[in-house]
Design a protein around this motif. Structure first.
Motif, PDB file in Angstrom:
ATOM      1  N   LYS A 112       9.408   1.297  -7.232  1.00  0.00           N
ATOM      2  CA  LYS A 112       9.433   2.757  -7.289  1.00  0.00           C
ATOM      3  C   LYS A 112       8.017   3.316  -7.165  1.00  0.00           C
ATOM      4  CE  LYS A 112      12.387   4.194 -10.397  1.00  0.00           C
ATOM      5  NZ  LYS A 112      12.913   4.512 -11.758  1.00  0.00           N
ATOM      6  N   HIS A 115       6.689   3.157  -3.739  1.00  0.00           N
ATOM      7  CA  HIS A 115       7.383   4.102  -2.889  1.00  0.00           C
ATOM      8  C   HIS A 115       6.782   5.498  -3.027  1.00  0.00           C
ATOM      9  CE1 HIS A 115      10.965   6.341  -1.318  1.00  0.00           C
ATOM     10  NE2 HIS A 115      10.825   5.399  -0.418  1.00  0.00           N
ATOM     11  N   ILE A 116       6.512   5.881  -4.262  1.00  0.00           N
ATOM     12  CA  ILE A 116       5.968   7.214  -4.507  1.00  0.00           C
ATOM     13  C   ILE A 116       4.485   7.278  -4.139  1.00  0.00           C
ATOM     14  CG2 ILE A 116       5.595   9.024  -6.252  1.00  0.00           C
ATOM     15  CD1 ILE A 116       7.935   7.886  -7.808  1.00  0.00           C
ATOM     16  N   GLN A 117       3.739   6.259  -4.511  1.00  0.00           N
ATOM     17  CA  GLN A 117       2.300   6.254  -4.196  1.00  0.00           C
ATOM     18  C   GLN A 117       1.905   4.862  -3.673  1.00  0.00           C
ATOM     19  OE1 GLN A 117      -0.490   6.728  -2.921  1.00  0.00           O
ATOM     20  NE2 GLN A 117      -1.032   8.486  -4.208  1.00  0.00           N
TER      21      GLN A 117
END
Lengths: 186, 186
Positions: A112, A115-117
DNA sequence: TGCATTTATTAACAAATGTGAACGGAATGC
DNA sequence: GCATTCCGTTCACATTTGTTAATAAATGCA
């Protein structure tokens, strides 16, 4: 409590406060009592953890004897990359040599995070390489140095650890029998 | 000529034809004659290379003796990650044991590649981990197995290589003297 | 505190591998 | 094609580390 961790991450790349909060939010506090396991042979490793306080070892068992491959202490990351990355059953164990306080992240949360950063991939890659180089150095020492040289090197580079780890484990880490280590110490 | 390489890359993630062309465009053909060096101690490694054909070894020199750490052959990547990643002077050497045909990529082109298509970072990370696990396995064999077991394991897992590499190098790779290897072979 | 368990030390002997040297054959270079 | 160097083998002997066993010291626990 996590200043050391934040400092380390910031050394690898610049992260905004928001990035850091995101990261910290995906971590969870955890404890291991002395002797408790973080990972057992046969299990699939689903977490990595940053040690706030304490001492652990990554080890394998040969003929009933524990052979440490690595000692991991406060302000270092503990985990077994081979099982964690490939989601395969572990051929290693990890247990606490002292009561240990951790911040751990699950494989799902790490995914996660990437994916975000995606910049956090650099952090993981840094860790992977660091771990690789460290392991290679130890392996090299094991094959190039005599038992006596390995012992002196270990003591000089890990004076603090040498007083926190029983000798029979240090011996096994150095690839010799406890009796031989006793002999060397004279 | 580069089908094997493309196949390997595609196994790690899905890449478009455009991605692949970009990648191939950043590679350059290169050759090493038997005995020629790809990297020498003290140099900073600026390239990694995929071997189309041939055989190389990553080795260090101890007391004037060459100690192979790894044999790298056709369809494998050759390079020394520690020097390449940290842009620091190498403490290892790489040379060809046979005339060798390579496709090499420079550190700058690799950076460029990651910038245009970050998914290629997964390929590098895969390689790093693979290399890590392979090295760790060899290190483990060196410390857990007897000289005889190491030799048998090497022969069984690398039958092709065992006929392409002189025995004194195999001995050094296995952490024993050529005389001891001779003794074992009887 | 005192008992039980674990860990460290010591010693005699065994086993594995290293060391140095010599030799023959193979590969290499001129 | 010949001389030279390199490579693999063998041997006798040295050295290091392992093995087994007994005991001492330290630690943990009731």
């Amino acid at each position: 409590m996590s200043e050391h961790l934040i400092k380390q991450v910031q050394l690898i790349d610049n992260f905004t406060d928001q990035d850091i909060s995101l990261f910290l939010g995906l971590l969870e506090g955890s404890y291991l009592l002395k002797g408790e396991h973080f990972l057992k042979e046969g299990q699939i490793s689903r977490h990595f953890a940053f040690i706030i306080e304490g001492l652990t070892m990554l080890y394998q068992i040969q003929d009933g004897v524990e052979i440490p491959c690595e000692f991991i202490k406060e302000n270092e990351w503990v985990g077994y990359l081979k099982s964690f990355s490939t989601a395969s059953p572990s051929d290693m164990n990890i247990k606490a040599l002292e009561d240990t306080k951790l911040l751990r992240i699950s494989a799902e949360n790490l995914t996660k995070l990437f994916h975000i950063q995606p910049k956090f991939m650099l952090v993981k890659n840094y860790y992977t390489e660091y771990s690789f180089f460290t392991n290679a150095q130890h392996a090299n020492d094991l094959s190039m140095l005599s038992a006596k040289q390995r012992y002196y090197k270990f003591i000089h580079e890990n004076y603090d650890l040498s007083n926190r780890i029983p000798q029979y484990l240090i011996a096994a880490y150095l690839g010799i029998k406890p009796q031989s280590l006793s002999r060397l110490r004279k």
